[in-house]
Design an enzyme around this catalytic site. Sequence first.
Site, PDB file in Angstrom:
ATOM      1  N   TYR A 162     -79.959  67.688 -21.671  1.00 24.20           N
ATOM      2  CA  TYR A 162     -79.892  69.143 -21.505  1.00 24.20           C
ATOM      3  C   TYR A 162     -80.914  69.610 -20.462  1.00 24.20           C
ATOM      4  O   TYR A 162     -80.596  70.395 -19.559  1.00 24.20           O
ATOM      5  CB  TYR A 162     -80.136  69.812 -22.859  1.00 24.20           C
ATOM      6  CG  TYR A 162     -79.923  71.308 -22.864  1.00 24.20           C
ATOM      7  CD1 TYR A 162     -78.654  71.852 -22.741  1.00 24.20           C
ATOM      8  CD2 TYR A 162     -81.004  72.181 -22.996  1.00 24.20           C
ATOM      9  CE1 TYR A 162     -78.456  73.225 -22.751  1.00 24.20           C
ATOM     10  CE2 TYR A 162     -80.819  73.549 -23.014  1.00 24.20           C
ATOM     11  CZ  TYR A 162     -79.537  74.069 -22.889  1.00 24.20           C
ATOM     12  OH  TYR A 162     -79.355  75.430 -22.892  1.00 24.20           O
ATOM     13  N   THR A 197     -77.082  83.284 -30.415  1.00 23.07           N
ATOM     14  CA  THR A 197     -75.662  83.166 -30.042  1.00 23.07           C
ATOM     15  C   THR A 197     -75.023  82.076 -30.903  1.00 23.07           C
ATOM     16  O   THR A 197     -75.735  81.313 -31.566  1.00 23.07           O
ATOM     17  CB  THR A 197     -75.496  82.755 -28.559  1.00 23.07           C
ATOM     18  OG1 THR A 197     -75.847  81.369 -28.440  1.00 23.07           O
ATOM     19  CG2 THR A 197     -76.335  83.590 -27.622  1.00 23.07           C
TER      20      THR A 197
END
Length: 258
Positions: A162, A197
């Site tokens: 990531y 989120t």
Amino acid sequence: MDISGASAIVTGGASGIGAAVVRQLAAKGAKVIVADLQADKGQALADEVGGAFVAVDVTDTEQIKQAVDAAGELGPLRVLVNSAGIGWAQRTIGRDGEFDSAHDLGAFSKVIAINLIGSFDALRLAATAMSRNEPDDDGQRGVVVNMASVAAFDGQIGQASYSASKGGIVGMTLPIARDLSSSGIRVNTVAPGLIDTPIYGEGPDSEAFKAKLGESVLFPKRLGVPDELASMVVECVTNSYLNGEVIRVDGGIRMPPK
Ligand SMILES: NC(=O)c1ccc[n+]([C@@H]2O[C@H](COP(=O)([O-])OP(=O)(O)OC[C@H]3O[C@@H](n4cnc5c(N)ncnc54)[C@H](O)[C@@H]3O)[C@@H](O)[C@H]2O)c1
């Protein structure tokens, strides 16, 4: 830069930060293409804002071209926001000394393919279309905003793939802004901290996880909300003097090793 009457593409626009960006760009008068894997949520949002949904996997060049073409039918494409992204967490080696337990190489490649190469592919194709636009009074033809992460700078244990993908986005921001300057296209990157989120999942376990995460923020001690990120994206779009920059929006957090 005035975006009323222009078209915009938001990859990953069906959810989270991307969805907030879709709503805020539409409120500024842009016709927005929601480019995402999630057809149900994407179509509903496109209907809500008077835009259009295009099914796009950002690892598929042809589907990105379809989104760029669809945008051109709504108005001159002046805005691309790259918000599509996935996470992955795995340590670089396993605990048993076996080659087979080292980091899954396919997973590493997938994260790079979606987060980094997918962002670049959308950028190169959208910017090509933007380069054909009539310039505004400032000579501007378009603007791109990428979504990196604070993991580009302080990646945690397990975040090799990531952080590499987001570090790549940070690293390419200035050279691409330089490449595109002669075409009147600006490029900026926003690096979110911890934002509430669906990327953290849903349900009681993820709510508890998010509450704990919020305690590690410098101030305010909570997760960010998607609109706080979208607001910075809109500033990157509309402020004609912002170019080649990476901006953290993170409540001052510096991520610890784990
Ligand atoms: N939420 C956070 O705390 C946080 C922090 C730092 C960075 N970010 C970054 O912000 C961006 C948006 O994340 P979010 O939190 O809104 O996540 P989210 O999961 O709510 O939204 C991501 C969207 O991307 C879409 N997507 C995933 N893979 C795709 C693909 N191959 N092609 C097209 N669409 C695809 C998903 O369907 C989803 O709608 C991501 O790039 C993420 O890495 C988020």
